[in-house]
Design an enzyme around this catalytic site. Structure first.
Site, PDB file in Angstrom:
ATOM      1  N   TYR A  59       0.864  -1.174   0.000  1.00 14.76           N
ATOM      2  CA  TYR A  59       0.000   0.000   0.000  1.00 14.76           C
ATOM      3  C   TYR A  59       0.906   1.231   0.000  1.00 14.76           C
ATOM      4  O   TYR A  59       1.484   1.611   1.013  1.00 14.76           O
ATOM      5  CB  TYR A  59      -0.916   0.020   1.221  1.00 14.76           C
ATOM      6  CG  TYR A  59      -1.961  -1.074   1.244  1.00 14.76           C
ATOM      7  CD1 TYR A  59      -2.269  -1.830   0.102  1.00 14.76           C
ATOM      8  CD2 TYR A  59      -2.659  -1.361   2.417  1.00 14.76           C
ATOM      9  CE1 TYR A  59      -3.223  -2.833   0.143  1.00 14.76           C
ATOM     10  CE2 TYR A  59      -3.627  -2.359   2.456  1.00 14.76           C
ATOM     11  CZ  TYR A  59      -3.899  -3.091   1.318  1.00 14.76           C
ATOM     12  OH  TYR A  59      -4.845  -4.086   1.351  1.00 14.76           O
ATOM     13  N   PHE A 210     -14.320  -4.702  -0.146  1.00 15.92           N
ATOM     14  CA  PHE A 210     -15.439  -4.136  -0.911  1.00 15.92           C
ATOM     15  C   PHE A 210     -16.757  -4.355  -0.148  1.00 15.92           C
ATOM     16  O   PHE A 210     -17.732  -4.866  -0.708  1.00 15.92           O
ATOM     17  CB  PHE A 210     -15.548  -4.759  -2.304  1.00 15.92           C
ATOM     18  CG  PHE A 210     -14.385  -4.470  -3.220  1.00 15.92           C
ATOM     19  CD1 PHE A 210     -13.679  -3.287  -3.130  1.00 15.92           C
ATOM     20  CD2 PHE A 210     -14.009  -5.394  -4.186  1.00 15.92           C
ATOM     21  CE1 PHE A 210     -12.602  -3.025  -3.983  1.00 15.92           C
ATOM     22  CE2 PHE A 210     -12.943  -5.132  -5.044  1.00 15.92           C
ATOM     23  CZ  PHE A 210     -12.233  -3.949  -4.945  1.00 15.92           C
ATOM     24  N   PRO A 211     -16.833  -3.970   1.128  1.00 17.34           N
ATOM     25  CA  PRO A 211     -18.041  -4.258   1.910  1.00 17.34           C
ATOM     26  C   PRO A 211     -19.274  -3.474   1.460  1.00 17.34           C
ATOM     27  O   PRO A 211     -20.388  -3.808   1.851  1.00 17.34           O
ATOM     28  CB  PRO A 211     -17.641  -3.858   3.335  1.00 17.34           C
ATOM     29  CG  PRO A 211     -16.603  -2.803   3.138  1.00 17.34           C
ATOM     30  CD  PRO A 211     -15.829  -3.239   1.928  1.00 17.34           C
ATOM     31  N   LEU A 212     -19.064  -2.452   0.641  1.00 19.54           N
ATOM     32  CA  LEU A 212     -20.188  -1.700   0.086  1.00 19.54           C
ATOM     33  C   LEU A 212     -20.384  -2.020  -1.391  1.00 19.54           C
ATOM     34  O   LEU A 212     -21.094  -1.317  -2.105  1.00 19.54           O
ATOM     35  CB  LEU A 212     -19.963  -0.189   0.261  1.00 19.54           C
ATOM     36  CG  LEU A 212     -19.726   0.291   1.687  1.00 19.54           C
ATOM     37  CD1 LEU A 212     -19.500   1.786   1.715  1.00 19.54           C
ATOM     38  CD2 LEU A 212     -20.898  -0.096   2.586  1.00 19.54           C
ATOM     39  N   GLY A 213     -19.774  -3.107  -1.848  1.00 22.73           N
ATOM     40  CA  GLY A 213     -19.794  -3.407  -3.270  1.00 22.73           C
ATOM     41  C   GLY A 213     -18.611  -2.730  -3.925  1.00 22.73           C
ATOM     42  O   GLY A 213     -18.192  -1.636  -3.541  1.00 22.73           O
ATOM     43  N   GLY A 219     -21.810   2.584 -11.794  1.00 19.96           N
ATOM     44  CA  GLY A 219     -22.383   3.550 -10.861  1.00 19.96           C
ATOM     45  C   GLY A 219     -21.723   3.552  -9.495  1.00 19.96           C
ATOM     46  O   GLY A 219     -21.942   4.463  -8.716  1.00 19.96           O
ATOM     47  N   PRO A 222     -21.508   2.332  -3.442  1.00 23.47           N
ATOM     48  CA  PRO A 222     -22.306   3.216  -2.581  1.00 23.47           C
ATOM     49  C   PRO A 222     -23.469   3.882  -3.315  1.00 23.47           C
ATOM     50  O   PRO A 222     -24.547   4.064  -2.725  1.00 23.47           O
ATOM     51  CB  PRO A 222     -21.271   4.239  -2.103  1.00 23.47           C
ATOM     52  CG  PRO A 222     -19.978   3.493  -2.119  1.00 23.47           C
ATOM     53  CD  PRO A 222     -20.064   2.622  -3.341  1.00 23.47           C
TER      54      PRO A 222
END
Length: 295
Positions: A59, A210-213, A219, A222
């Site tokens: 990172y 990717f807990p929110l997709g 799009g 979130p």
């Protein structure tokens, strides 16, 4: 152990941790524009009870681990620092596989140096079988063998597996007794339901990225959550955001689901930590089951 904590191997951690990836520069490449802001986020996380921080030497590279050491060393008692090995970066910031056993051992040494520790609490082996299907990869047994040697030497405490298919996870459990799986998973992407079931059967933690997709969804994850009528209805009922509902949904799936949402903002960090107080009832979960998977 309370409903807010869970086992990560033999450690007990708060179920909402912190993913440090976003503390690097844009694209997780290079230093942040304001390093002190990043260090302030880390200090606030630790002061707020976060005791599971996910990082990696790649990172930046060579950025986020340094920020963690500068902000938090000497580390608070009970803090679990999880890192990962198996990848590298090219000159443009691209992500490359780098999983040969000797390289994995060298990456462990780099993480030890940059974090300023003699033993890494948790090392996740990052596989590339999902990114590069069909490509040649080192044998899993050889990779895990290299990490197990370092575990025997006392340089690694626990081993996990990341970005892996079901059969790979099963083999890693058998070969190395991995304590967690770190894969993409969210209310918008339930591809790994079977792996969550496997973790449940073995008492292994599941740590979704990717807990929110994925941001790569059309799009963006979130935005899709914000537009979903079912997520929106539950969010209005509880007076929270749609992203908070999506994180609360993950917590409700499995008692050893451990979240590591990332942010470079103290305010957003507090919003993520507040998810632990959201209690979804059976009616909420039934409604959220109607959310259509993305893709």
């Amino acid at each position: 152990m309370s409903e807010h904590t869970a086992n990560l191997g033999h450690a007990t951690v708060n179920r909402i941790g912190f993913g440090a990836m976003q503390l690097a520069g844009p694209g997780v490449f290079g230093p942040p524009a304001d390093p002190e802001r990043s260090r302030a986020v880390l200090r606030h996380a630790a002061a707020s009870g976060v005791n599971h921080i996910d990082t990696a030497q790649i990172y930046g590279p060579d950025v986020v681990n340094d920020l963690i050491r500068e902000a938090l060393h000497p580390y608070p008692e009970g803090l679990v620092l999880a890192t990962k090995v198996g990848g590298a970066r090219d000159a443009q910031g691209g992500w490359l596989p780098d999983g040969e056993p000797a390289s994995l051992q060298a990456q462990v040494e780099e993480n030890l140096r940059s974090l300023g520790v003699e033993r890494l609490d948790l090392v996740n082996l990052r596989r590339f079988e999902r990114d590069l299907p069909g490509a040649d990869q080192p044998a899993l047994a050889d990779q895990l063998g290299a990490l197990m040697e370092l575990r025997d030497e006392g340089k690694i405490d626990m081993i996990g597996i990341s970005n892996a298919h079901l059969d790979t996870v099963r083999e890693a459990v058998d070969l190395a007794g991995v304590v967690c799986v770190q894969n993409a998973y969210s209310i918008l992407d339930r591809t790994d339901d079977a792996i969550v079931d496997l973790c449940r059967a073995h008492g292994i933690a599941f740590v979704p990225f990717f807990p929110l997709g994925s941001a790569f969804l059309a799009g963006g994850g979130p935005k899709r959550l914000a537009a979903d009528e079912h997520v929106g209805a539950v969010a209005r009922k509880h007076g929270v955001t749609t992203s908070q509902v999506a994180l609360a949904w993950l917590l409700a799936q499995y008692e050893r689901m451990l979240l590591i949402p990332g942010t470079a903002s103290v305010a957003h960090l507090d919003e993520n930590l507040a998810v632990g107080e959201i209690v979804l009832d059976a009616e909420d979960l039934a409604r959220l089951d109607k959310v259509a998977p993305a893709g």
